[in-house]
Enzyme design. Structure first.
Site, PDB file in Angstrom:
ATOM      1  N   ARG A 145      -1.513  -4.576 -12.416  1.00  0.00           N
ATOM      2  CA  ARG A 145      -1.919  -3.940 -11.161  1.00  0.00           C
ATOM      3  C   ARG A 145      -2.657  -4.963 -10.302  1.00  0.00           C
ATOM      4  O   ARG A 145      -2.482  -5.031  -9.088  1.00  0.00           O
ATOM      5  CB  ARG A 145      -2.791  -2.696 -11.426  1.00  0.00           C
ATOM      6  CG  ARG A 145      -3.434  -2.144 -10.166  1.00  0.00           C
ATOM      7  CD  ARG A 145      -3.866  -0.672 -10.227  1.00  0.00           C
ATOM      8  NE  ARG A 145      -4.416  -0.255 -11.496  1.00  0.00           N
ATOM      9  CZ  ARG A 145      -5.628  -0.596 -11.968  1.00  0.00           C
ATOM     10  NH1 ARG A 145      -6.420  -1.373 -11.251  1.00  0.00           N
ATOM     11  NH2 ARG A 145      -6.035  -0.162 -13.140  1.00  0.00           N
ATOM     12  N   TYR A 168       6.425   6.081  13.572  1.00  0.00           N
ATOM     13  CA  TYR A 168       7.131   6.711  12.461  1.00  0.00           C
ATOM     14  C   TYR A 168       6.447   8.041  12.096  1.00  0.00           C
ATOM     15  O   TYR A 168       5.209   8.104  12.009  1.00  0.00           O
ATOM     16  CB  TYR A 168       7.103   5.742  11.276  1.00  0.00           C
ATOM     17  CG  TYR A 168       7.784   6.275  10.048  1.00  0.00           C
ATOM     18  CD1 TYR A 168       9.166   6.409  10.004  1.00  0.00           C
ATOM     19  CD2 TYR A 168       7.047   6.645   8.930  1.00  0.00           C
ATOM     20  CE1 TYR A 168       9.792   6.907   8.889  1.00  0.00           C
ATOM     21  CE2 TYR A 168       7.668   7.139   7.805  1.00  0.00           C
ATOM     22  CZ  TYR A 168       9.042   7.280   7.783  1.00  0.00           C
ATOM     23  OH  TYR A 168       9.655   7.772   6.679  1.00  0.00           O
ATOM     24  N   ASP A 183       3.340  -2.450  12.959  1.00  0.00           N
ATOM     25  CA  ASP A 183       4.400  -2.090  12.020  1.00  0.00           C
ATOM     26  C   ASP A 183       5.663  -2.807  12.520  1.00  0.00           C
ATOM     27  O   ASP A 183       6.242  -2.423  13.539  1.00  0.00           O
ATOM     28  CB  ASP A 183       4.567  -0.562  12.019  1.00  0.00           C
ATOM     29  CG  ASP A 183       5.649  -0.085  11.052  1.00  0.00           C
ATOM     30  OD1 ASP A 183       6.568  -0.872  10.731  1.00  0.00           O
ATOM     31  OD2 ASP A 183       5.598   1.086  10.638  1.00  0.00           O
ATOM     32  N   LYS A 205      13.707  -1.012   4.601  1.00  0.00           N
ATOM     33  CA  LYS A 205      14.671  -1.091   5.701  1.00  0.00           C
ATOM     34  C   LYS A 205      15.337  -2.467   5.730  1.00  0.00           C
ATOM     35  O   LYS A 205      15.983  -2.838   4.776  1.00  0.00           O
ATOM     36  CB  LYS A 205      13.958  -0.732   7.011  1.00  0.00           C
ATOM     37  CG  LYS A 205      13.048   0.510   6.890  1.00  0.00           C
ATOM     38  CD  LYS A 205      13.800   1.793   6.586  1.00  0.00           C
ATOM     39  CE  LYS A 205      12.911   2.963   6.186  1.00  0.00           C
ATOM     40  NZ  LYS A 205      11.846   3.305   7.100  1.00  0.00           N
TER      41      LYS A 205
HETATM   42  C1  LIG Z   1      10.564   4.045   6.990  1.00  0.00           C
HETATM   43  C2  LIG Z   1       9.426   3.623   7.801  1.00  0.00           C
HETATM   44  C3  LIG Z   1       8.120   3.700   7.295  1.00  0.00           C
HETATM   45  C4  LIG Z   1       7.802   4.286   5.935  1.00  0.00           C
HETATM   46  O1  LIG Z   1       8.254   3.476   4.914  1.00  0.00           O
HETATM   47  P1  LIG Z   1       8.745   4.002   3.457  1.00  0.00           P
HETATM   48  O2  LIG Z   1       9.228   2.759   2.805  1.00  0.00           O
HETATM   49  O3  LIG Z   1       9.813   5.017   3.704  1.00  0.00           O
HETATM   50  O4  LIG Z   1       7.553   4.605   2.798  1.00  0.00           O
HETATM   51  C5  LIG Z   1       7.099   3.220   8.103  1.00  0.00           C
HETATM   52  N1  LIG Z   1       7.336   2.696   9.320  1.00  0.00           N
HETATM   53  C6  LIG Z   1       8.577   2.616   9.836  1.00  0.00           C
HETATM   54  C7  LIG Z   1       8.777   2.040  11.189  1.00  0.00           C
HETATM   55  C8  LIG Z   1       9.660   3.078   9.098  1.00  0.00           C
HETATM   56  O5  LIG Z   1      10.893   3.015   9.630  1.00  0.00           O
END
Ligand SMILES: *Cc1c(COP(=O)(O)O)cnc(C)c1O
Length: 385
Positions: A50, A102, A174, A199
């Site tokens: 961890r 998001y 983000d 993604k």
């Molecule tokens: C999918 C997404 C998230 C969340 O991520 P997960 O891997 O699904 O927990 C956060 N920000 C954006 C812009 C996203 O497309």
């Protein structure tokens, strides 16, 4: 000394590369929870996975190099990464978020952090005047996406960073939609970058992961403490998969964007289409700002069909492009933000920010462009009322 300068090479050779002991060109999957100690207080750099794991560290050093940060941290999901960053806040603090972040980011603030006395304000961060009014004395963090989900609204990251620096507010970006291949927010003045690596970085719709990259040593110490204390770490095998995926990020993004530019242009000229949101179109909101801060506009497109078309039918008629949540994979995906990715945002807020019932979001994959256009064309024709 590094023997390369360009990001295309960093994607492949960056971070802690390969395995020093054997010369293996890939980092082994250190599938272990603990590490033998040579005596009391005599550790070989690791004590418990961890806290630290060599496979995860290899990924963390790679993403830090790509985003030009001080340190990187890998989490079990994008939401675990966002949650870890939000725990930098204390009761009474406020965070400002972009009006179309998001849905999960909104949800965790609204349903979880608010009950710990951490407040949030939603602001149109593409409008600097509106934003500066939202930056009240209790604001300690600004969390933005650019281009933001799903209307591809562009925020001027550098201009915003001047506002936050002046007021001692942490600027968090983000960068999921862009990846460090297209945009590096730390170079534009951000303090923290985060990713849903599920993604584009993962890129194959086969894993869930999140990453955080910080600009300073002080933030690195805090994030490492939070990561170890709260424990939402990425596992060794998933860390390995992500390193493997990042090696091809450059070529994948090139094809994603090449296809997206053609499709955005095609939709824009299509009589059946009422509106197109893509920051690569010269008529789009934020076109110039995006050009200034990113290599190009990425491969996410949102659009609306005119009233003569039935969008339910449109989704059913698609054969190649799959109806699914998520984005950024090699396969093209389409979604209906108001009932899927953004369903956790109340209807009044959705409508106010422009996430209508008719909005369609397309994640353009790397298939052949002719097949993609053919599928979109047939589905539009087949959905005529
Ligand atoms: C999918 C997404 C998230 C969340 O991520 P997960 O891997 O699904 O927990 C956060 N920000 C954006 C812009 C996203 O497309």
């Amino acid at each position: 000394m590094k023997h390369y300068q360009k990001i295309e090479s960093s994607l492949i050779h960056g971070g802690i590369y390969g395995d020093e002991r054997t010369g293996a060109v890939n980092i082994p999957i250190y599938q272990t929870s603990t590490y033998q100690q040579d005596g009391l207080g005599k550790m070989r750099g690791y004590e418990y996975s961890r806290t630290g794991n060599p496979t995860r560290e290899s990924l963390e050093s790679l993403i830090a190099e790509l985003e030009k940060g001080e340190a990187g941290f890998a989490f079990a999901s994008g939401m675990a990464a966002i949650t870890a960053v939000l725990t930098l806040l204390k009761t009474g603090d406020r965070v400002v978020i972009s009006s179309n972040v998001y849905g999960g980011t909104f949800r965790v603030l609204d349903k979880i952090f608010q009950s710990f006395g951490i407040n949030y304000t939603i602001a149109d961060t593409s409008n600097l005047e509106e934003l500066s009014h939202a930056l009240t004395a209790d604001v300690k963090m600004l969390l933005i996406e650019s281009p933001a989900n799903p209307l591809l609204t562009v925020t001027d990251i550098e201009a915003v960073s001047f506002l936050t620096r002046e007021k001692n507010i942490l600027l968090v970006v983000d960068n999921t939609f862009m990846t460090p291949y297209l945009q590096r927010p730390l170079e534009l003045g951000a303090d923290i970058v985060l990713h849903s690596a599920t993604k584009y970085l993962g890129g194959h719709s086969d894993l869930i992961a999140g990453l955080v990259i910080v600009k300073t040593q002080k933030l690195a110490e805090k994030l490492h403490f939070i990561q170890n204390a709260t424990g939402g770490i990425l596992q060794p095998f998933d860390s390995f998969l992500l390193i493997r995926s990042i090696k091809s990020l450059g070529v994948r993004m090139q094809r994603h964007v090449e296809n997206a530019e053609i499709i955005a242009d095609w939709l824009n000229k299509n009589e059946a289409v009422a509106s197109v949101y893509y920051p690569g179109l010269p008529t789009a909101q934020g076109y110039e700002i995006n050009r200034k801060q990113a290599k190009n506009a990425g491969a996410m497109i949102s659009f609306e069909l005119t009233a003569e078309y039935d969008i339910k039918k449109f989704f059913e008629k698609l054969k190649l492009v799959a109806l699914a949540e998520s984005l950024g994979g090699v396969e093209s995906l389409v979604c209906h933000p108001s009932s899927m990715t953004h369903a956790s945002i109340p209807k009044e807020i959705r409508e106010r920010v422009g996430i209508t019932e008719n909005l369609i979001r397309l994640s353009v994959g790397i298939e052949h462009i002719d097949d993609l256009i053919h599928d979109l064309h047939s589905a539009i024709e087949g959905s005529k009322k």
